[in-house]
Design a protein around this motif. Structure first.
Motif, PDB file in Angstrom:
ATOM      1  N   GLN A   1      -8.983  -2.401  11.300  1.00 19.00           N
ATOM      2  CA  GLN A   1      -7.597  -1.960  11.235  1.00 19.00           C
ATOM      3  C   GLN A   1      -7.451  -0.760  12.150  1.00 19.00           C
ATOM      4  OE1 GLN A   1      -4.882  -3.346   8.652  1.00 19.00           O
ATOM      5  NE2 GLN A   1      -6.145  -4.729   9.870  1.00 19.00           N
TER       6      GLN A   1
ATOM      7  N   PHE B   1      -2.553  -6.929   9.555  1.00 21.13           N
ATOM      8  CA  PHE B   1      -3.296  -6.317   8.453  1.00 21.13           C
ATOM      9  C   PHE B   1      -4.668  -6.981   8.288  1.00 21.13           C
ATOM     10  CE2 PHE B   1      -0.348  -3.864   5.306  1.00 21.13           C
ATOM     11  CZ  PHE B   1       0.060  -3.028   6.326  1.00 21.13           C
ATOM     12  N   THR B   2      -5.359  -6.561   7.242  1.00 15.82           N
ATOM     13  CA  THR B   2      -6.753  -6.973   7.040  1.00 15.82           C
ATOM     14  C   THR B   2      -6.920  -8.475   6.876  1.00 15.82           C
ATOM     15  OG1 THR B   2      -7.694  -4.909   6.308  1.00 15.82           O
ATOM     16  CG2 THR B   2      -8.539  -6.857   5.220  1.00 15.82           C
TER      17      THR B   2
ATOM     18  N   ASN C   1      -9.031   2.120   9.820  1.00 12.23           N
ATOM     19  CA  ASN C   1      -9.404   1.970   8.414  1.00 12.23           C
ATOM     20  C   ASN C   1     -10.245   0.712   8.227  1.00 12.23           C
ATOM     21  OD1 ASN C   1      -6.338   1.476   8.778  1.00 12.23           O
ATOM     22  ND2 ASN C   1      -6.680   0.320   6.919  1.00 12.23           N
ATOM     23  N   ASP C   2      -9.830  -0.256   7.433  1.00  9.52           N
ATOM     24  CA  ASP C   2     -10.718  -1.329   6.967  1.00  9.52           C
ATOM     25  C   ASP C   2     -11.480  -2.077   8.064  1.00  9.52           C
ATOM     26  OD1 ASP C   2      -8.808  -0.695   5.090  1.00  9.52           O
ATOM     27  OD2 ASP C   2      -8.206  -2.743   4.685  1.00  9.52           O
TER      28      ASP C   2
ATOM     29  N   GLU D   1      -6.752  -4.844  -3.386  1.00 14.11           N
ATOM     30  CA  GLU D   1      -6.795  -5.116  -1.953  1.00 14.11           C
ATOM     31  C   GLU D   1      -8.160  -5.687  -1.568  1.00 14.11           C
ATOM     32  OE1 GLU D   1      -3.831  -1.678  -0.312  1.00 14.11           O
ATOM     33  OE2 GLU D   1      -5.908  -1.051  -0.442  1.00 14.11           O
TER      34      GLU D   1
ATOM     35  N   ARG E   1      -1.984 -10.049   0.293  1.00 10.57           N
ATOM     36  CA  ARG E   1      -2.665  -9.707   1.546  1.00 10.57           C
ATOM     37  C   ARG E   1      -4.198  -9.752   1.484  1.00 10.57           C
ATOM     38  NH1 ARG E   1      -0.296  -4.907  -0.266  1.00 10.57           N
ATOM     39  NH2 ARG E   1      -1.716  -3.199  -0.750  1.00 10.57           N
ATOM     40  N   ASP E   2      -4.763  -9.604   2.670  1.00 10.72           N
ATOM     41  CA  ASP E   2      -6.193  -9.412   2.900  1.00 10.72           C
ATOM     42  C   ASP E   2      -7.045 -10.652   2.577  1.00 10.72           C
ATOM     43  OD1 ASP E   2      -5.195  -6.882   3.384  1.00 10.72           O
ATOM     44  OD2 ASP E   2      -5.921  -6.020   1.510  1.00 10.72           O
TER      45      ASP E   2
ATOM     46  N   TRP F   1      -7.997   6.754   1.123  1.00 10.31           N
ATOM     47  CA  TRP F   1      -6.595   6.933   1.496  1.00 10.31           C
ATOM     48  C   TRP F   1      -6.034   8.282   1.048  1.00 10.31           C
ATOM     49  CZ3 TRP F   1      -4.533   4.747   5.356  1.00 10.31           C
ATOM     50  CH2 TRP F   1      -4.818   3.422   5.690  1.00 10.31           C
TER      51      TRP F   1
HETATM   52  C1  FRU Z   1      -6.638  -1.397   2.576  1.00  8.08           C
HETATM   53  C2  FRU Z   1      -5.324  -1.816   3.208  1.00  8.08           C
HETATM   54  C3  FRU Z   1      -5.136  -3.313   3.138  1.00  8.08           C
HETATM   55  C4  FRU Z   1      -4.206  -3.579   4.284  1.00  8.08           C
HETATM   56  C5  FRU Z   1      -4.657  -2.558   5.302  1.00  8.08           C
HETATM   57  C6  FRU Z   1      -3.551  -1.998   6.163  1.00  8.08           C
HETATM   58  O1  FRU Z   1      -7.096  -0.166   3.016  1.00  8.08           O
HETATM   59  O2  FRU Z   1      -4.257  -1.145   2.573  1.00  8.08           O
HETATM   60  O3  FRU Z   1      -4.661  -3.790   1.908  1.00  8.08           O
HETATM   61  O4  FRU Z   1      -4.311  -4.880   4.766  1.00  8.08           O
HETATM   62  O5  FRU Z   1      -5.274  -1.513   4.590  1.00  8.08           O
HETATM   63  O6  FRU Z   1      -4.084  -1.246   7.212  1.00  8.08           O
END
Ligand code: FRU
Length: 492
Positions: free
Chosen positions: A40, A80-81, A23-24, A198, A145-146, A282
């Motif tokens: 990710q 995570f991100t 993902n990210d 996020e 987060r992030d 998502w």
């Molecule tokens: C965004 C997210 C972030 C998180 C990551 C987890 O897509 O939900 O907030 O850090 O993906 O994989």
């Protein structure tokens, strides 16, 4: 991995993981020689979970070389991100030489806690060592987060933006050493509300014609007007402490629904603003019809701010460096199409293609009765196959709107995988310019010089074999038309 069913969907010029789930984008940084793309990544299965940081490097943001996993899941949680910055003067004091090195700041996430961690790389981003006194920022929250960090020259300190996800706020922190962080301010709730905020990103962006403004990007999931995941942005001023938006306008980076968690490159020469987003949503990311891998990144995009017809500043995005991948254009004549006429050319198979064109639709017929709005002038671009599947991009000249329709493709169906999207271009303008990149399961549309961008996953059951151009309701003049097969010039 070459799983038969996955092959036709594997993009050739977009980054995808060989296996597993992505993902990210994370840690987007230019180290002075090459570009890094961390991401990710679940290396074990094509589903989200066990999040590591995958890694790839590139000399040009288009040719990527896979690298070993950079950050693992640990007892403290998933990786995570987050971001990566070049600590070129060893401000952190964590490097053995004055030239410093690369620092990653990211979230460690467990079901009960999310906190910001630091890791250093002594080998230019190949491997990371976790800082011994992690976390560097912890507010005893499970929705925090992030982090994204940029260097703020006027105050001479690093600034972090990080999401207090469920509070719908972006927190701003400052540090002189990347290790100790002081709270500056909170932004929001503002704009789209949704469930979680996020992946915030703060960057100073050039305004065409002169000057700069600050932009704050905030990803929201779910809660998009189009459904699910969306990246929104605010344009304003950052004074070193606080982000003050110019107005109450919320910008969206995309009019479709597959560009999420946008992140900007750090340490770019000449302060060029370049982003990559996850080409996904998502709502269906874990159910896509590929089996050995899931997830793709958008092409790298150059970002500027431009005044649109309202006088307001809007984000314009264009694919970066794509012209370097263009092969000899396919024969595809420009010129007139009368109302009802169409023209068709074959598409090269197994190749990404870029279609660049400018079109002017004829004037609305004169002499219509008062109130008669019944006539349309549409220009329709179809990628199709003999099986009747079609992917359509159309321009309605009399209302100045663009649409994208992926609903007539049979390779994937799911309740949230909605098919039709539209956006307004400049009103009262029968002319439109468009760049379309179709690369296996990815479609990116850049209209109006990048002011209108649509990003969509597309899953035909059989390959799309032809391109058809059609004038409907009114004639049209195709001013310029180029159809390029795109090719990589360096092996992966
Ligand atoms: C965004 C997210 C972030 C998180 C990551 C987890 O897509 O939900 O907030 O850090 O993906 O994989």
């Amino acid at each position: 991995m070459k799983t038969e069913v996955d092959m036709p969907y594997r993009p050739t010029i977009h980054f995808t993981p060989t296996t597993g789930f992505m993902n990210d984008p994370n840690g987007l940084v230019f180290d002075g020689t090459q570009y890094h793309l961390y991401y990710q990544y679940n290396p074990f299965a094509p589903y989200a979970g066990h999040v590591h940081w995958g890694h790839a490097t590139s000399p040009d943001l288009l040719h990527w070389t896979d690298q070993p996993i950079a950050l693992d899941e640990t007892g403290a949680g998933e990786a995570f991100t987050g971001c990566a910055v070049m600590d070129s003067h060893n401000a952190s004091g964590l490097f053995r030489t004055p030239q410093g090195g690369m620092v990653a700041l990211y979230t460690r996430a467990s079901p009960h806690a999310q906190a910001q961690y630091l890791a250093t790389s002594y080998d230019n981003g190949q491997t990371f060592e976790e800082y011994a006194r992690n976390p560097v920022l912890d507010i005893s929250s499970n929705s925090f987060r992030d982090p994204q960090v940029c260097f703020h020259k006027p105050t001479g300190r690093w600034v972090m933006v990080v999401a207090k996800s469920r509070l719908h706020q972006i927190a701003f922190y400052a540090s002189i050493d990347l290790v100790h962080w002081v709270h500056l301010s909170d932004f929001g709730p503002s704009g789209l509300f949704g469930v979680d905020y996020e992946c915030p990103n703060l960057i100073e962006v050039a305004v065409e014609g002169g000057g700069t403004r600050w932009m704050l990007f905030v990803s929201v999931n779910p809660g998009a007007p189009t459904g699910g995941s969306i990246t929104q942005y605010f344009v304003g001023q950052f004074d070193g402490t606080r982000f003050i938006p110019d107005n109450t306008v919320i910008g969206l980076t995309d009019f479709a629904k597959d560009a999420y968690a946008l992140q900007v490159y750090s340490n770019m020469p000449d302060a060029e603003a370049v982003s990559i987003a996850w080409l996904g949503n998502w709502q269906y990311a874990q159910e896509l019809p590929t089996q050995s891998w899931r997830g793709a990144m958008t092409l790298p995009r150059t970002m500027v701010l431009r005044r649109d017809f309202t006088g307001g500043l809007r984000l314009a995005q264009t694919p970066r460096g794509l012209d370097t991948l263009r092969d000899t254009p396919l024969a595809c004549p420009a010129g007139r199409l009368a109302a009802g006429e169409s023209r068709q050319v074959s598409l090269p198979q197994g190749r990404a293609v870029e279609l660049c064109m400018s079109v002017t639709v004829d004037e609305r017929p004169h002499g219509l009765k008062l109130g008669d709005k019944g006539r349309t002038g549409r220009f329709i671009i179809t990628f199709g196959n003999e099986g009747g599947e079609k992917l359509t991009i159309g321009f309605d000249a009399f209302s100045g709107q663009l649409w994208l329709d992926r609903s007539n493709l049979a390779g994937f169906a799911q309740p949230f995988f909605t098919g039709q999207f539209s956006t307004a271009l400049a009103p009262d303008d029968r002319h439109f310019e468009i760049r379309i990149v179709l690369d296996a399961c990815t479609l990116e549309i850049f209209a109006d010089g990048g002011l209108a961008v649509g990003t969509a996953l597309v899953f035909p059951a059989s390959p799309l074999e032809f391109l058809r151009l059609e004038a409907s309701g009114a004639g049209a003049t195709i001013g310029s038309l180029n159809l390029y097969p795109l090719r990589k010039t360096m092996p992966r």
